[in-house]
Design a protein around this motif. Structure first.
Motif, PDB file in Angstrom:
ATOM      1  N   ILE A   1      62.224 158.390 142.721  1.00 41.06           N
ATOM      2  CA  ILE A   1      63.065 159.609 142.736  1.00 41.06           C
ATOM      3  C   ILE A   1      63.109 160.633 141.448  1.00 41.06           C
ATOM      4  O   ILE A   1      63.417 159.722 140.381  1.00 41.06           O
ATOM      5  CB  ILE A   1      64.503 159.348 142.993  1.00 41.06           C
ATOM      6  N   PRO A   2      62.502 161.780 141.672  1.00 44.05           N
ATOM      7  CA  PRO A   2      62.722 162.523 140.302  1.00 44.05           C
ATOM      8  C   PRO A   2      64.003 163.117 139.940  1.00 44.05           C
ATOM      9  O   PRO A   2      64.075 164.120 140.438  1.00 44.05           O
ATOM     10  CB  PRO A   2      61.490 163.224 140.288  1.00 44.05           C
ATOM     11  N   TRP A   3      64.634 162.464 139.456  1.00 47.02           N
ATOM     12  CA  TRP A   3      66.277 162.894 139.089  1.00 47.02           C
ATOM     13  C   TRP A   3      66.155 164.030 138.044  1.00 47.02           C
ATOM     14  O   TRP A   3      65.177 164.149 137.136  1.00 47.02           O
ATOM     15  CB  TRP A   3      67.117 161.542 138.611  1.00 47.02           C
ATOM     16  N   ALA A   4      67.183 164.471 137.932  1.00 45.94           N
ATOM     17  CA  ALA A   4      67.457 165.579 137.013  1.00 45.94           C
ATOM     18  C   ALA A   4      68.854 165.226 136.400  1.00 45.94           C
ATOM     19  O   ALA A   4      69.800 165.139 137.125  1.00 45.94           O
ATOM     20  CB  ALA A   4      67.506 167.093 137.553  1.00 45.94           C
ATOM     21  N   GLY A   5      68.993 165.117 135.067  1.00 48.55           N
ATOM     22  CA  GLY A   5      70.217 165.239 134.514  1.00 48.55           C
ATOM     23  C   GLY A   5      70.138 164.790 133.097  1.00 48.55           C
ATOM     24  O   GLY A   5      69.254 165.235 132.399  1.00 48.55           O
ATOM     25  N   TYR A   6      71.256 164.412 132.411  1.00 47.72           N
ATOM     26  CA  TYR A   6      71.040 164.104 130.942  1.00 47.72           C
ATOM     27  C   TYR A   6      72.022 162.735 130.667  1.00 47.72           C
ATOM     28  O   TYR A   6      72.759 162.160 131.657  1.00 47.72           O
ATOM     29  CB  TYR A   6      71.814 165.274 130.226  1.00 47.72           C
ATOM     30  N   PRO A   7      71.492 162.024 129.750  1.00 44.87           N
ATOM     31  CA  PRO A   7      72.145 160.626 129.570  1.00 44.87           C
ATOM     32  C   PRO A   7      73.826 160.683 129.645  1.00 44.87           C
ATOM     33  O   PRO A   7      74.312 161.419 129.043  1.00 44.87           O
ATOM     34  CB  PRO A   7      71.728 160.452 127.978  1.00 44.87           C
ATOM     35  N   MET A   8      74.196 159.489 130.278  1.00 44.98           N
ATOM     36  CA  MET A   8      75.546 159.458 130.526  1.00 44.98           C
ATOM     37  C   MET A   8      76.120 159.260 129.203  1.00 44.98           C
ATOM     38  O   MET A   8      77.597 159.678 129.208  1.00 44.98           O
ATOM     39  CB  MET A   8      75.894 158.141 131.373  1.00 44.98           C
ATOM     40  N   SER A   9      75.517 158.744 128.076  1.00 45.12           N
ATOM     41  CA  SER A   9      76.489 158.455 127.096  1.00 45.12           C
ATOM     42  C   SER A   9      76.644 159.987 126.461  1.00 45.12           C
ATOM     43  O   SER A   9      77.835 160.122 125.951  1.00 45.12           O
ATOM     44  CB  SER A   9      75.414 157.974 126.016  1.00 45.12           C
ATOM     45  N   LYS A  10      75.816 160.940 126.483  1.00 42.52           N
ATOM     46  CA  LYS A  10      76.290 162.520 125.908  1.00 42.52           C
ATOM     47  C   LYS A  10      77.445 162.756 126.818  1.00 42.52           C
ATOM     48  O   LYS A  10      78.053 163.711 126.102  1.00 42.52           O
ATOM     49  CB  LYS A  10      74.998 163.505 126.305  1.00 42.52           C
ATOM     50  N   PHE A  11      77.606 162.541 127.942  1.00 41.35           N
ATOM     51  CA  PHE A  11      78.829 162.917 128.922  1.00 41.35           C
ATOM     52  C   PHE A  11      79.730 162.389 128.350  1.00 41.35           C
ATOM     53  O   PHE A  11      80.811 162.937 127.954  1.00 41.35           O
ATOM     54  CB  PHE A  11      78.561 162.696 130.219  1.00 41.35           C
ATOM     55  N   LEU A  12      79.932 160.809 128.357  1.00 39.06           N
ATOM     56  CA  LEU A  12      81.087 160.103 127.940  1.00 39.06           C
ATOM     57  C   LEU A  12      81.610 160.387 126.433  1.00 39.06           C
ATOM     58  O   LEU A  12      82.937 160.489 126.248  1.00 39.06           O
ATOM     59  CB  LEU A  12      80.796 158.690 128.190  1.00 39.06           C
TER      60      LEU A  12
ATOM     61  N   GLU B   1      83.477 152.815 141.467  1.00 40.94           N
ATOM     62  CA  GLU B   1      82.526 152.054 140.740  1.00 40.94           C
ATOM     63  C   GLU B   1      82.825 152.095 139.247  1.00 40.94           C
ATOM     64  O   GLU B   1      83.756 152.844 138.648  1.00 40.94           O
ATOM     65  CB  GLU B   1      81.194 152.805 141.056  1.00 40.94           C
ATOM     66  N   GLY B   2      82.169 150.911 138.817  1.00 41.29           N
ATOM     67  CA  GLY B   2      82.645 151.050 137.319  1.00 41.29           C
ATOM     68  C   GLY B   2      81.504 150.302 136.539  1.00 41.29           C
ATOM     69  O   GLY B   2      80.537 149.643 137.171  1.00 41.29           O
ATOM     70  N   LEU B   3      81.535 150.629 135.077  1.00 37.01           N
ATOM     71  CA  LEU B   3      80.471 150.017 134.507  1.00 37.01           C
ATOM     72  C   LEU B   3      80.798 149.509 133.153  1.00 37.01           C
ATOM     73  O   LEU B   3      81.903 149.802 132.800  1.00 37.01           O
ATOM     74  CB  LEU B   3      79.507 150.793 133.880  1.00 37.01           C
ATOM     75  N   ARG B   4      80.289 148.319 132.507  1.00 33.85           N
ATOM     76  CA  ARG B   4      80.847 148.179 131.055  1.00 33.85           C
ATOM     77  C   ARG B   4      80.676 149.343 130.157  1.00 33.85           C
ATOM     78  O   ARG B   4      79.463 149.734 130.618  1.00 33.85           O
ATOM     79  CB  ARG B   4      80.191 146.549 130.769  1.00 33.85           C
ATOM     80  N   MET B   5      81.223 149.502 129.246  1.00 38.88           N
ATOM     81  CA  MET B   5      80.845 150.711 128.432  1.00 38.88           C
ATOM     82  C   MET B   5      79.283 150.545 127.933  1.00 38.88           C
ATOM     83  O   MET B   5      78.820 151.804 127.672  1.00 38.88           O
ATOM     84  CB  MET B   5      81.786 150.726 126.931  1.00 38.88           C
ATOM     85  N   ASP B   6      78.954 149.336 127.359  1.00 38.19           N
ATOM     86  CA  ASP B   6      77.598 149.335 126.921  1.00 38.19           C
ATOM     87  C   ASP B   6      76.682 149.825 128.020  1.00 38.19           C
ATOM     88  O   ASP B   6      75.660 149.988 127.594  1.00 38.19           O
ATOM     89  CB  ASP B   6      77.424 148.026 126.238  1.00 38.19           C
ATOM     90  N   GLU B   7      76.711 149.291 129.313  1.00 43.91           N
ATOM     91  CA  GLU B   7      75.826 149.516 130.216  1.00 43.91           C
ATOM     92  C   GLU B   7      76.084 151.345 130.626  1.00 43.91           C
ATOM     93  O   GLU B   7      74.979 151.767 130.511  1.00 43.91           O
ATOM     94  CB  GLU B   7      76.338 148.887 131.727  1.00 43.91           C
ATOM     95  N   ALA B   8      77.409 151.805 130.398  1.00 51.11           N
ATOM     96  CA  ALA B   8      77.511 153.191 130.764  1.00 51.11           C
ATOM     97  C   ALA B   8      76.721 154.162 129.602  1.00 51.11           C
ATOM     98  O   ALA B   8      76.036 155.072 129.675  1.00 51.11           O
ATOM     99  CB  ALA B   8      78.700 153.541 130.767  1.00 51.11           C
ATOM    100  N   MET B   9      76.833 153.392 128.340  1.00 52.94           N
ATOM    101  CA  MET B   9      76.181 154.221 127.262  1.00 52.94           C
ATOM    102  C   MET B   9      74.506 153.911 127.071  1.00 52.94           C
ATOM    103  O   MET B   9      73.997 154.548 126.037  1.00 52.94           O
ATOM    104  CB  MET B   9      76.808 153.720 125.903  1.00 52.94           C
ATOM    105  N   HIS B  10      74.225 153.184 127.733  1.00 54.49           N
ATOM    106  CA  HIS B  10      72.657 152.700 127.742  1.00 54.49           C
ATOM    107  C   HIS B  10      71.805 154.039 127.919  1.00 54.49           C
ATOM    108  O   HIS B  10      72.272 154.647 128.930  1.00 54.49           O
ATOM    109  CB  HIS B  10      72.412 151.587 128.793  1.00 54.49           C
ATOM    110  N   PRO B  11      70.842 154.109 127.151  1.00 59.33           N
ATOM    111  CA  PRO B  11      70.083 155.367 127.406  1.00 59.33           C
ATOM    112  C   PRO B  11      69.293 155.577 128.662  1.00 59.33           C
ATOM    113  O   PRO B  11      68.923 156.717 128.976  1.00 59.33           O
ATOM    114  CB  PRO B  11      68.775 155.305 126.391  1.00 59.33           C
TER     115      PRO B  11
END
Ligand code: HEM
Lengths: 322, 221
Positions: free
Chosen positions: A151-162, A199-209
């Motif tokens: 799938i060609p997603w569009a978005g930006y890194p979750m890290s920049k959001f969090l 849903e949830g993620l560990r912080m390091d997973e969420a911040m992964h590039p």
């Protein structure tokens, strides 16, 4: 066989907006009924109607830049990606979200941020979309039901959001929640899942590039059935981790309980990393059907993203932490 | 043997009606899902055509099992004894669709990246460890002896009583098939369609139980 007609959008040119919206809802409802009759009456082959994006405001995302980590595998068609969805908020069949998600209103939309962070509050989608350049990222998506897509997603890194919300050192996990609104999400009138989906993620997973805040696909804003207006995309985990239509983000100290684990903890865990060695009771995870292909292919550890993410789980027993 | 060749249109006796009219009609009805399946291959089968085909053959297997089980109650209800003449045929078609369903599953699930690579351990694991597959496989395996002994020769060889006894395996097939459907769709949710088929099986088998109890009572009295 009944064929669902797509609502005729050109009508808007000659009809006052309010009336047009009413009529459009009516036509959509009629179409849905026809589709339901077709699928129920004939059993299974209700899928040959051309289903358009359900978001009537579907706009091209301007200034889309090519993101990293892409794959050159053949992409699944826009139609595959938008008509074969697990989104129980609109019904439990794969074709339900495409048929029923027109009731979701992705604008206006706001996200509540809370918990262990410096900047809790309510943020609206227009602003969120401007916080970072929107990239195109072509990812594999592997469902726990042993099928996959590209799938060609569009978005930006979750890290920049969090990072915007300045999570504190006590923020060890991040929990996401989907909207609850039986008017917009008619599937929620059934107790198919305990709503809201979370849903949830560990912080390091969420911040992964690799982890993406999904805002679109195929260069357009997200269609409703794919989780408009914003969702999570974690390509090395089974699809159910990638929560859709997010309205709440909470930074927590303890591991959040995700919906499917709560439902059936024997089948679903918190981590849900794609792992061909750990089988699901209903689906072998050793192989998968890439939609569009006749033969199955072997499933790759971490969905093929192991070189980037395996280190997150060093020393962990992935058989127990499934 | 009746002299069928001589019958004209208005002289058809009941056997001739059966052979020339009802049998072909039942055959055509039984073949209709197959015809539709073949025709539909030229249509758009959605994003996951293999799943669509598997589900289609699966649901038609289940429907044919239901019709097979409904023949005797319907006969009792309507008094049309001739219905029983078509029970074997409908049952054989149930087996036919089950075999198609099974073959599609084997071929599209365990050949990995081409026909030269068959994942036999994967198949064995599926057939022995996955509850919904075990249920489906049980349903299917129990149909094999029924299909094999469906000929008139076998009825004679076994004797009507034994044959009927053996063919009660279809009751287990029906229950296992519903369980298969139910578990395939979900483990905890109560999905509507499997539940409805469950209710249907409960009625069709419950009626038989009720009848046999009633008969026993009657013979005791
Ligand atoms: C009497 C025998 C059987 C009956 C009545 C039956 C019935 C069904 C039904 C109704 C479905 C459709 C579920 C849906 O629409 O969601 C289904 C799906 C399925 N069946 Fe069966 N089945 C039988 C035997 C088997 C056997 C022997 C196997 C394999 C060993 C099998 C494997 C499957 C699989 C894998 C699916 C899911 C297909 C998919 O989602 O891709 N079935 N079956």
């Amino acid at each position: 066989m009944l064929i669902k007609k797509a609502p005729d959008l050109s009508e808007s040119e000659v009809t006052p907006k309010a009336l047009f919206v009413k009529r459009r809802e009516f036509i959509a409802a009629a179409g849905v009924t026809a589709a339901a009759v077709a699928t129920n009456g004939l059993g299974l082959f209700g899928g040959n109607e051309e289903v358009a994006a359900q978001n009537p405001d579907a706009q091209k995302l301007p200034n889309l830049v090519k993101g990293p980590f892409g794959t050159d595998e053949k992409m699944n068609s826009y139609k595959d990606v938008t008509t074969y969805n697990n989104f129980y908020e609109f019904g439990t069949r794969k074709e339900d979200p495409a048929a029923y998600a027109h009731t979701l209103r992705p604008r206006p939309w706001s996200v509540v941020v809370e918990g262990q962070c410096g900047k809790p509050g309510t943020y609206n989608i227009e602003d969120i979309m401007k916080w970072a350049p929107i990239e195109e990222r072509i990812y594999r998506m592997r469902c726990v039901e042993a099928w996959s897509m590209v799938i060609p997603w569009a978005g930006y890194p979750m890290s920049k959001f969090l990072e915007r919300f300045q999570p504190t050192s006590r923020a060890k996990y991040v929990e996401f929640r989907t909207l609850v609104d039986t008017k917009q999400m008619p599937g929620q009138t059934e107790p198919a899942l305990p709503w809201p989906y979370h849903e949830g993620l560990r912080m390091d997973e969420a911040m992964h590039p690799l982890t993406l805040l999904g805002l679109g696909l195929y260069g357009e804003v997200l269609p409703n059935q794919n989780g408009a207006p914003l969702r999570l995309v974690v390509p090395w985990k089974y699809g159910f981790k990638s929560i859709k239509s997010i309205v709440r983000v909470s930074f927590t100290e303890t591991e959040p309980v995700n919906t499917w684990k709560k439902m059936q903890s024997a089948e679903y865990g918190f981590y849900a990393n794609v792992n061909p060695q750990v089988d699901h009771p209903r689906w072998s995870q050793g192989s998968e059907r890439r939609l569009g292909e006749f033969f199955r292919r072997k499933t790759l550890m971490f969905n093929g993203y192991g070189d980037r993410v395996a280190s997150l789980y060093a020393g962990m027993d992935l058989r127990r932490n499934y | 043997m009746r002299n069928e060749g001589l019958g004209t249109r208005d002289q058809l006796n009941s056997t001739q009606w059966r052979r020339r009219v009802f049998k072909p009609v039942v055959w055509l009805l039984c073949l209709a899902p197959l015809a539709y399946l073949i025709y539909s291959l030229s249509l758009d089968l959605g994003a996951n055509p293999i799943e669509t085909v598997t589900n289609f053959t699966g649901i038609w297997t289940l429907r044919f099992i239901m019709v097979t089980l409904a023949v005797t109650p319907l006969r009792w209800l309507t008094g049309i004894n001739q219905l029983v003449n078509y029970r074997r045929l409908v049952g054989l078609f149930a087996f036919f669709y089950a075999a198609l369903h099974f073959i599609v599953y084997i071929v599209t699930t365990f050949f990995i990246e081409g026909f030269s690579n068959f994942d036999a351990p994967g198949l064995v694991a599926d057939l022995t460890t996955r509850p919904y597959i075990i249920a489906g496989f049980t349903a299917f395996v129990l149909m094999v002896p029924l299909a094999l002994t469906s000929t008139t020769g076998w009825i004679r060889r076994l004797g009507g009583k034994n044959w009927n006894l053996l063919h009660r395996l279809i009751y287990i097939t029906a229950m296992a098939a519903v369980l298969h459907y139910y578990w395939k769709v979900s483990v905890k949710l109560v999905p509507v369609n499997p539940r409805n088929y469950g209710i249907l099986v409960a009625i069709l088998l419950g009626w038989r139980l009720w009848r046999s109890v009633a008969r026993r009572r009657a013979s005791e009295a």
